[in-house]
Design an enzyme around this catalytic site. Sequence first.
Site, mmCIF file in Angstrom:
data_model
loop_
_atom_site.group_PDB
_atom_site.id
_atom_site.type_symbol
_atom_site.label_atom_id
_atom_site.label_comp_id
_atom_site.label_asym_id
_atom_site.label_seq_id
_atom_site.Cartn_x
_atom_site.Cartn_y
_atom_site.Cartn_z
ATOM 1 N N CYS A 192 -10.962 3.516 0.660
ATOM 2 C CA CYS A 192 -9.513 3.664 0.819
ATOM 3 C C CYS A 192 -9.144 2.762 1.979
ATOM 4 O O CYS A 192 -9.843 2.747 3.005
ATOM 5 C CB CYS A 192 -9.184 5.122 1.136
ATOM 6 N N THR A 193 -8.081 1.997 1.822
ATOM 7 C CA THR A 193 -7.782 0.983 2.842
ATOM 8 C C THR A 193 -7.302 1.590 4.163
ATOM 9 O O THR A 193 -7.228 0.892 5.174
ATOM 10 C CB THR A 193 -6.735 -0.023 2.313
ATOM 11 N N HIS A 194 -7.003 2.887 4.172
ATOM 12 C CA HIS A 194 -6.672 3.542 5.444
ATOM 13 C C HIS A 194 -7.925 3.739 6.319
ATOM 14 O O HIS A 194 -7.826 3.825 7.535
ATOM 15 C CB HIS A 194 -6.044 4.917 5.207
ATOM 16 N N ASP A 239 0.871 -1.176 0.000
ATOM 17 C CA ASP A 239 0.000 0.000 0.000
ATOM 18 C C ASP A 239 0.907 1.225 0.000
ATOM 19 O O ASP A 239 2.101 1.127 0.294
ATOM 20 C CB ASP A 239 -0.904 -0.005 1.256
ATOM 21 N N SER A 240 0.308 2.377 -0.294
ATOM 22 C CA SER A 240 1.067 3.630 -0.197
ATOM 23 C C SER A 240 1.597 3.820 1.224
ATOM 24 O O SER A 240 2.544 4.570 1.428
ATOM 25 C CB SER A 240 0.164 4.805 -0.553
ATOM 26 N N CYS A 254 -4.350 -1.110 -2.089
ATOM 27 C CA CYS A 254 -4.488 0.343 -2.205
ATOM 28 C C CYS A 254 -5.457 0.610 -3.345
ATOM 29 O O CYS A 254 -5.193 0.226 -4.491
ATOM 30 C CB CYS A 254 -3.107 0.943 -2.506
ATOM 31 N N ASN A 255 -6.574 1.246 -3.039
ATOM 32 C CA ASN A 255 -7.553 1.558 -4.083
ATOM 33 C C ASN A 255 -6.959 2.492 -5.129
ATOM 34 O O ASN A 255 -7.246 2.373 -6.318
ATOM 35 C CB ASN A 255 -8.772 2.247 -3.452
ATOM 36 N N THR A 256 -6.138 3.433 -4.660
ATOM 37 C CA THR A 256 -5.581 4.441 -5.557
ATOM 38 C C THR A 256 -4.615 3.795 -6.545
ATOM 39 O O THR A 256 -4.677 4.048 -7.755
ATOM 40 C CB THR A 256 -4.875 5.523 -4.712
ATOM 41 N N TYR A 263 -0.570 8.677 -1.844
ATOM 42 C CA TYR A 263 -0.586 8.575 -3.308
ATOM 43 C C TYR A 263 -1.733 9.407 -3.894
ATOM 44 O O TYR A 263 -1.694 9.758 -5.061
ATOM 45 C CB TYR A 263 -0.801 7.124 -3.746
ATOM 46 N N GLY A 264 -2.742 9.665 -3.059
ATOM 47 C CA GLY A 264 -3.940 10.354 -3.550
ATOM 48 C C GLY A 264 -3.675 11.756 -4.064
ATOM 49 O O GLY A 264 -4.525 12.352 -4.718
HETATM 50 N N1 DGL Z 1 -4.696 3.183 1.154
HETATM 51 C C1 DGL Z 1 -4.714 3.942 -0.063
HETATM 52 C C2 DGL Z 1 -6.003 3.667 -0.846
HETATM 53 O O1 DGL Z 1 -6.662 2.678 -0.574
HETATM 54 C C3 DGL Z 1 -4.426 5.371 0.244
HETATM 55 C C4 DGL Z 1 -3.991 6.148 -0.929
HETATM 56 C C5 DGL Z 1 -3.153 7.344 -0.576
HETATM 57 O O2 DGL Z 1 -2.013 7.146 -0.172
HETATM 58 O O3 DGL Z 1 -3.637 8.465 -0.795
HETATM 59 O O4 DGL Z 1 -6.359 4.390 -1.745
#
Ligand code: DGL
Length: 299
Positions: free
Chosen positions: A205-207, A32-33, A95-97, A64-65
Amino acid sequence: MTLSHDAPSPESERSTVSTAPGGNRAPIGIFDSGLGGLSVLRAISAQLPHEALVYVADSLHAPYGLRDNAFISERTLAIGAWLVSQGAKALVVACNTATAESIALARERLAIPIIGVEPGIKPAASQSKSRIAGVLATQVTLRSERFRSLIERHAADCRFICQPGHGLVEAVERCEIDTLEVRALLARYIDPMLAAGADTLVLGCTHYPFLDAAIRELAGGRLALVDTSAAIAKQLERVLEAQGLRAPPDRQPAAPRLCSTDEGRHMRQLASTLLGLDAPVEKVSITTHGTSPGCSYVA
Ligand code: DGL
């Protein structure tokens, strides 16, 4: 590292998985990011306790967003290739992004099965009674072609209120999951959804699953939260099964190997407090050699 240049294809159709030197005993790579993918790791550990897991948090480059597509693709490929070099038999882009921007390219370049994550639009559409649901995700995810087509495919009769969760990833990266600042941000994003009649909230978003207690307190039972981590773990199980890559059931469960591109202090803290996982965090340096003009990043 093993690279392939075949056309993108679903995991179940791929035939190049024998490249993982450890076969079914090899680890699963998760990335993930930053720390959000630990919510996916938690679900994978519960579903597949005999699998060895290697997790990379690219916290040095989170969020990453706010990045451009070329940057996200470069990091996804570099980290994916690094995990392949560590012997990973499958990759979970938690990570969805990164999934939205780069999973097609990753499937083209990396010769192992790749599982991505995407906002739970389909489950939200099937469970919302009011037919109004909120979606919290990063700006990049919400603007992506994949997201647009997800809405088109699954939610023709449901209204989605899409809200970028600016500031939330950064807060989780600092291990701030229930501060006044986080509550204020959540109220700003979620109150208008409640006012519009939403009864369901997609955590895109996985966060964000790490903010579920604060969200539940704010929404007071008015919103059903949609988190796809358990579904991702089941999908991973199906893919491993189909490819003959499940770890043998006699393998002793072991703590995941946790890696971070920053010094890893917050990762250790979050893993310990929210996952009950007291494992050391390795600092790793994963260099990106730009393949797009103007892209060259060093972790
Ligand atoms: N956990 C990432 C997601 O699911 C976060 C992306 C980010 O770093 O902005 O999109």
